[in-house]
Enzyme design. Structure first.
Site, PDB file in Angstrom:
ATOM      1  N   LYS A  69     -14.863   8.021  -3.374  1.00  0.00           N
ATOM      2  CA  LYS A  69     -16.102   8.305  -2.641  1.00  0.00           C
ATOM      3  C   LYS A  69     -16.671   9.669  -3.026  1.00  0.00           C
ATOM      4  O   LYS A  69     -17.877   9.825  -3.188  1.00  0.00           O
ATOM      5  CB  LYS A  69     -15.839   8.229  -1.122  1.00  0.00           C
ATOM      6  CG  LYS A  69     -15.479   6.819  -0.676  1.00  0.00           C
ATOM      7  CD  LYS A  69     -14.860   6.789   0.711  1.00  0.00           C
ATOM      8  CE  LYS A  69     -14.132   5.470   0.936  1.00  0.00           C
ATOM      9  NZ  LYS A  69     -13.190   5.510   2.077  1.00  0.00           N
ATOM     10  N   THR A 113      -8.739   6.450  -1.805  1.00  0.00           N
ATOM     11  CA  THR A 113     -10.080   5.887  -1.941  1.00  0.00           C
ATOM     12  C   THR A 113     -11.120   6.974  -1.673  1.00  0.00           C
ATOM     13  O   THR A 113     -12.249   6.884  -2.151  1.00  0.00           O
ATOM     14  CB  THR A 113     -10.293   4.706  -0.975  1.00  0.00           C
ATOM     15  OG1 THR A 113      -9.750   5.061   0.304  1.00  0.00           O
ATOM     16  CG2 THR A 113      -9.631   3.455  -1.478  1.00  0.00           C
ATOM     17  N   LYS A 168      -8.765  13.883   4.422  1.00  0.00           N
ATOM     18  CA  LYS A 168      -7.859  12.735   4.413  1.00  0.00           C
ATOM     19  C   LYS A 168      -6.819  12.978   5.496  1.00  0.00           C
ATOM     20  O   LYS A 168      -6.783  14.061   6.073  1.00  0.00           O
ATOM     21  CB  LYS A 168      -7.169  12.609   3.049  1.00  0.00           C
ATOM     22  CG  LYS A 168      -6.544  13.939   2.574  1.00  0.00           C
ATOM     23  CD  LYS A 168      -5.886  13.835   1.208  1.00  0.00           C
ATOM     24  CE  LYS A 168      -6.843  13.852   0.049  1.00  0.00           C
ATOM     25  NZ  LYS A 168      -6.775  12.698  -0.790  1.00  0.00           N
ATOM     26  N   ARG A 169      -5.963  11.967   5.767  1.00  0.00           N
ATOM     27  CA  ARG A 169      -4.899  12.210   6.742  1.00  0.00           C
ATOM     28  C   ARG A 169      -4.078  13.433   6.324  1.00  0.00           C
ATOM     29  O   ARG A 169      -3.907  13.701   5.144  1.00  0.00           O
ATOM     30  CB  ARG A 169      -3.971  10.976   6.839  1.00  0.00           C
ATOM     31  CG  ARG A 169      -4.566   9.803   7.573  1.00  0.00           C
ATOM     32  CD  ARG A 169      -4.983  10.163   8.980  1.00  0.00           C
ATOM     33  NE  ARG A 169      -3.828  10.320   9.840  1.00  0.00           N
ATOM     34  CZ  ARG A 169      -3.463   9.460  10.783  1.00  0.00           C
ATOM     35  NH1 ARG A 169      -4.188   8.373  11.003  1.00  0.00           N
ATOM     36  NH2 ARG A 169      -2.413   9.673  11.528  1.00  0.00           N
ATOM     37  N   LYS A 198       0.389  14.772   0.737  1.00  0.00           N
ATOM     38  CA  LYS A 198      -0.995  15.008   0.299  1.00  0.00           C
ATOM     39  C   LYS A 198      -1.255  16.495   0.023  1.00  0.00           C
ATOM     40  O   LYS A 198      -2.244  16.875  -0.557  1.00  0.00           O
ATOM     41  CB  LYS A 198      -1.983  14.461   1.336  1.00  0.00           C
ATOM     42  CG  LYS A 198      -1.875  12.940   1.514  1.00  0.00           C
ATOM     43  CD  LYS A 198      -2.886  12.417   2.515  1.00  0.00           C
ATOM     44  CE  LYS A 198      -2.668  10.961   2.900  1.00  0.00           C
ATOM     45  NZ  LYS A 198      -3.374  10.011   2.020  1.00  0.00           N
ATOM     46  N   HIS A 221       0.807  -1.227   0.000  1.00  0.00           N
ATOM     47  CA  HIS A 221       0.000   0.000   0.000  1.00  0.00           C
ATOM     48  C   HIS A 221       0.834   1.268   0.000  1.00  0.00           C
ATOM     49  O   HIS A 221       0.279   2.359   0.126  1.00  0.00           O
ATOM     50  CB  HIS A 221      -0.911   0.059   1.229  1.00  0.00           C
ATOM     51  CG  HIS A 221      -1.988  -0.971   1.250  1.00  0.00           C
ATOM     52  ND1 HIS A 221      -3.265  -0.723   0.824  1.00  0.00           N
ATOM     53  CD2 HIS A 221      -1.965  -2.265   1.628  1.00  0.00           C
ATOM     54  CE1 HIS A 221      -3.996  -1.815   0.963  1.00  0.00           C
ATOM     55  NE2 HIS A 221      -3.229  -2.775   1.458  1.00  0.00           N
TER      56      HIS A 221
HETATM   57  C1  F58 Z   1      -3.070   3.873   2.191  1.00  0.00           C
HETATM   58  N1  F58 Z   1      -2.102   3.522   3.162  1.00  0.00           N
HETATM   59  C2  F58 Z   1      -2.456   4.587   1.001  1.00  0.00           C
HETATM   60  N2  F58 Z   1      -1.399   3.262   5.339  1.00  0.00           N
HETATM   61  O1  F58 Z   1      -1.728   5.717   1.426  1.00  0.00           O
HETATM   62  C3  F58 Z   1      -3.590   5.005   0.073  1.00  0.00           C
HETATM   63  O2  F58 Z   1      -3.075   5.595  -1.084  1.00  0.00           O
HETATM   64  C4  F58 Z   1      -4.421   3.787  -0.294  1.00  0.00           C
HETATM   65  O3  F58 Z   1      -5.561   4.174  -1.007  1.00  0.00           O
HETATM   66  C5  F58 Z   1      -4.856   3.038   0.953  1.00  0.00           C
HETATM   67  O4  F58 Z   1      -3.740   2.707   1.747  1.00  0.00           O
HETATM   68  C6  F58 Z   1      -5.589   1.757   0.628  1.00  0.00           C
HETATM   69  O5  F58 Z   1      -4.878   0.990  -0.276  1.00  0.00           O
HETATM   70  C7  F58 Z   1      -2.375   3.664   4.479  1.00  0.00           C
HETATM   71  O6  F58 Z   1      -3.452   4.083   4.859  1.00  0.00           O
HETATM   72  C8  F58 Z   1      -1.416   3.415   6.679  1.00  0.00           C
HETATM   73  O7  F58 Z   1      -2.238   4.097   7.257  1.00  0.00           O
HETATM   74  C9  F58 Z   1      -0.340   2.678   7.437  1.00  0.00           C
HETATM   75  C10 F58 Z   1      -0.815   2.301   8.813  1.00  0.00           C
HETATM   76  C11 F58 Z   1       0.274   1.648   9.621  1.00  0.00           C
HETATM   77  C12 F58 Z   1       1.535   2.452   9.675  1.00  0.00           C
HETATM   78  C13 F58 Z   1       1.998   2.865   8.303  1.00  0.00           C
HETATM   79  C14 F58 Z   1       0.898   3.533   7.468  1.00  0.00           C
END
Ligand code: F58
Length: 830
Positions: A675, A671, A563-564, A569, A372
């Protein structure tokens, strides 16, 4: 009671427990209020009423759940085990009502009793057991698996404290611990008999078994108990109800004796607390993991419980360990569960006594890995000494896997020591580390990225060597989102309008939305479309006023980025644009700038200083803009606090413009982009992640594209990017940056935003300054189109009509075909 009695005989005919009519629901609700909550309506609190309703719906969900288990036990289908350290399911009640098809009846039943369904729905606390996209995708996938009637279990961690609640104080983010279970959680069932002891630490011993075979015995110095908690995941209008099984850590029973005998009662209590710590708290992302032994403990803990649970179920189904991979398809959601490779090997070798070749064949036949992220800092690695202390046996196994693997590499690529070093599971430069992406890649039959561009970049960068060794392992499965939660539940106005025109087939087959294309220019349809959007915007405006105290105009363009908060971003690029508009209006109040409301939402990791400063910047700027009489009613800036699934459900329907402005090559998929667009927002975005495919689908004319693409980003960086040159050459950009530096936005404090400005002018790793002008120009095109409502609405309709590809049902079908080789096992509920 006889064992042979089936669920139908036990519960099938009890209407109070399973009936779906208004009277059944009413009666069951009162019954649950009385017997479960021990309340009569006159003294019931909102929470009592919510709980009674949740239990009423839960009974109906459980009905499907027992039938599903019976079906699986009878047919023993291949099962998907989705291993994820995070799940973000969002509130369950409304989703279960929708899946059962009883929202209207329930609303009526409650209203006849004098209650309002929406008010009770708003009582529900969501389980925030994830950080963002990755956890939410896991939950969308569970929804789609059940809706497509695919046998599946979602395995994860039952954190006591999920993602923190965000509270804004004087413009700064503060974190409050999340107590999602404080009023009880009616959706989970504890299974105290489904427990596993999980070992940590200690050492290994070797010896021979009774047949003279070499055996290794792990003697741990610490044991923790994992207890299963199940939450039912009901599919949409089908009999299938899968489960999400989350593990909670507890002290083993012998603790009580130890405490007794020890003489050192307090140390014993401390040991108990240490055990329970393992599932105490979710780690926020973007925090350096180095040295976070607890995180590795969490990962191993849930993986070990899950694998042993699968082996137990496999045994119950009459399977043998050597056929385990035929029964279960295990998906690793990123590398967080990658220790599964070593643990499954260990279980098969040491506990089930298979030989190495068979154990490896089974392990690698069962496991697949989804990546991811390409961000180097997010690629997990564990310090080798630390790893060895916690998991001594697993370290030995990883050495052996690595040894055999590197032999293969050497044979394929002789005399290429650099390649061997790059591919090794163990990083040897300086301090030694175990690299989890390498471990996952070596063992997986299939490796996928989450959007076309991301899968391509993955093959060209992080896993390039693996692509050369095993090209056949790699594939792409573009993410998707569930239209049930993110359209039907969140945006009932839109869902009804769409269903009136094209029927409700789109909820199961999202490509049916194409049928809306023919209404794109229909004046009456456009009018209704705009009315739906306006209602959603009014709802959000009310929420904003209630939570933030700012009044916004629902007729203005709602421009939203939620988003985060992360530098890649580029929320601060968005700020630079708003600031540019602000300065334009200040210079010439007559300029034609259509009224816009800018909404931001998102959490920053507690230790991510720059992201927190961006939140402060947004607030500081909002204070200036929102109180300036010159721009009043034309520009409004709002930060919507505590972005989570529940809040997001109010935000997506209300957006006119969706900001997807990450630096190209950094967002794996995104994602939220899906949405927003599914709810009729137009996107302004870069060629990043799934934006590329969204643009392809909706048509290049219906997407506001700007900025450098991923190749140009790489080239510019390799040529030597000098952000200051953009500042020097672009007076408008310079004015915006100078305005921040002047302290105007910070009540005269000229130092506050220095770290941000220094970063942008000195280094600008995410190329804001390089993309600035292109972004501002593109935003001007947005404003121009907004001034032509029929043209805007047409594009909005076409966006929705062409988003069919982005259902998580499509993603799951592709995983089933390309990766898991599983087929549906429909369940009849009588
Ligand atoms: C996200 N990753 C991607 N990781 O950033 C986003 O582009 C993608 O759409 C999504 O995954 C789903 O595939 C993400 O959210 C985290 O939050 C991790 C959590 C644990 C620590 C490292 C980051």
């Amino acid at each position: 009671m006889s064992d042979s009695l089936k669920s139908t005989e036990l519960a099938g005919s009890h209407d109070l427990r399973t009936g779906l009519g208004v009277e059944d629901i009413k009666q069951a609700f009162l019954d649950n209020l009385f017997y479960q909550m021990n309340r009569v309506p006159a003294v019931a609190t909102k929470n009592d009423l919510y709980m009674a309703l949740a239990m009423t719906v839960r009974d109906r969900v459980f009905h499907s759940s027992v039938h599903t288990i019976e079906n699986y036990a009878e047919r023993k289908p291949r099962v998907v085990a989705y291993l994820s350290a995070e799940f973000l399911p969002g509130p369950h009640l409304a989703n279960n009502l929708l899946s059962l098809g009883i929202t209207a009846q329930t609303r009526r039943a409650l209203s006849e009793l004098g209650y309002d369904l929406d008010e009770l729905l708003s009582q529900e606390e969501e389980p925030g057991l994830g950080n963002g996209g990755l956890g939410r995708v896991a939950s969308c996938f569970l929804d789609s698996l059940a809706s497509l009637e695919v046998p599946a279990v979602g395995y994860g961690i039952r954190y006591e404290f999920g993602i923190f609640d965000q509270v804004i104080k004087d413009g700064w983010q503060t974190e409050i611990t999340d107590k999602w279970r404080r009023f009880g959680n009616p959706w989970e069932i504890c299974r105290p008999v489904i427990v596993y002891d999980v070992n940590f630490g200690g050492s290994t011993e070797t010896g021979r078994d009774e047949l003279g075979r070499y055996r290794v015995h792990w003697i741990p110095d610490n044991v923790v108990k994992g207890v299963a908690y199940d939450t039912p995941i009901l599919g949409y209008r089908v009999g299938t109800c899968n489960m999400m099984r989350l593990w909670k850590a507890e002290a083993i029973e012998s603790f009580d004796f130890a405490a007794f005998n020890h003489g050192d009662y307090y140390r014993a209590v401390e040991d108990k607390m240490k055990s329970e710590n393992i599932t105490k708290v979710l780690y926020p992302n973007d925090e350096p993991l180095q040295g976070k032994i607890l995180r590795l403990q969490q990962q191993f803990f849930f993986v070990s419980c899950s694998l042993r649970d699968m082996l137990r179920i496999h045994g119950l189904f009459g399977g043998k360990p050597e056929n385990f991979h035929e029964q279960f398809a295990i998906q690793l959601n990123d590398t967080h569960p990658a220790i599964a490779v070593a643990e499954l090997l260990r279980l098969l070798l040491d506990e089930h006594r298979l030989d190495w070749e068979t154990a490896w064949y089974v392990t690698s036949g069962a496991i697949a890995y989804t990546n991811h992220t390409l961000l180097p800092e997010a690629l997990e690695k564990w310090s080798l000494p630390l790893f060895g202390q916690l998991l001594p046996r697993h370290l030995e196994l990883i050495y052996e896997v690595n040894h055999r693997f590197l032999e293969e590499v050497r044979t394929r690529f002789p005399d290429d020591g650099a390649r061997v070093r790059r591919m090794s599971i163990i990083e040897e430069s300086g301090e030694r580390y175990i690299r989890m992406a390498q471990l996952a890649a070596v063992a997986s039959q299939h490796i996928n990225g989450v959007a076309e561009l991301h899968s391509d970049l993955l093959k060209k960068t992080v896993l390039q060597d693996f692509t050369q060794l095993w090209p056949e392992k790699f594939c792409n499965v573009t993410n998707g989102v569930t239209p049930r939660r993110f359209v039907a539940m969140s945006n009932p106005g839109l869902a009804n309008l769409v269903t009136e025109r094209i029927g409700d087939g789109w909820l199961r087959d999202l490509t049916e939305l194409r049928k809306l294309e023919k209404f794109a220019d229909d004046g009456e349809f456009q009018r209704e479309w705009c009315e739906v959007k306006l209602v959603a915007k009014r709802n959000l405006a009310k929420l904003i006023e209630r939570r933030v105290g700012v009044r916004v105009n629902p007729e203005s363009l709602f421009d939203i980025q939620s988003k985060r908060i992360h530098e890649y971003k580029r929320q601060h690029l968005n700020v630079l644009h708003i600031l540019t508009l602000y300065l334009r209006l200040k210079r010439d109040p007559g300029t034609n700038v259509p009224a816009r409301t800018f909404v931001f939402g998102g959490k920053a990791a507690p230790g991510y200083v720059m992201a927190k400063l961006v939140i402060k910047l947004i607030h500081a700027f909002a204070e200036v803009v929102n109180n300036d009489p010159v721009v009043r009613d034309r520009l409004k800036v709002v930060f919507f606090p505590d972005y989570n699934v529940k809040n997001a459900q109010h935000i997506f329907p209300a957006a006119d413009l969706s900001e997807q402005i990450s630096t190209a090559g950094f967002e794996a998929s995104g994602t939220g982009n899906m949405k927003f667009s599914l709810n009729g927002a137009l996107t302004i975005g870069t060629l990043d992640g799934a934006n590329v495919e969204i643009r392809e689908e909706v048509g290049t004319d219906n997407f506001f594209l700007f900025g450098l693409d991923a190749d140009q980003v790489r080239d510019l960086k390799s040529r030597g990017y000098r952000p200051r040159s953009y500042y020097e050459r672009n007076p408008v950009l310079a004015e915006a940056l100078d305005c921040i530096a002047s302290g105007t936005l910070a009540r005269g404090d000229t130092k506050l935003f220095h770290p941000l400005l220094d970063n942008l002018l000195g280094d600008d790793p995410f190329l804001l300054l390089a993309d600035y002008q292109s972004y501002v120009d593109c935003q001007d095109k947005v404003s121009a189109l907004w001034s032509n409502p029929p043209a805007w609405t047409r594009k909005s309709i076409l966006n929705v009509a062409r988003m069919g590809k982005f259902s998580s049902d499509r993603s799951i079908r592709q995983y089933c075909e390309r990766v898991w080789k599983v087929t549906p096992s429909p369940v009849n509920v009588t």
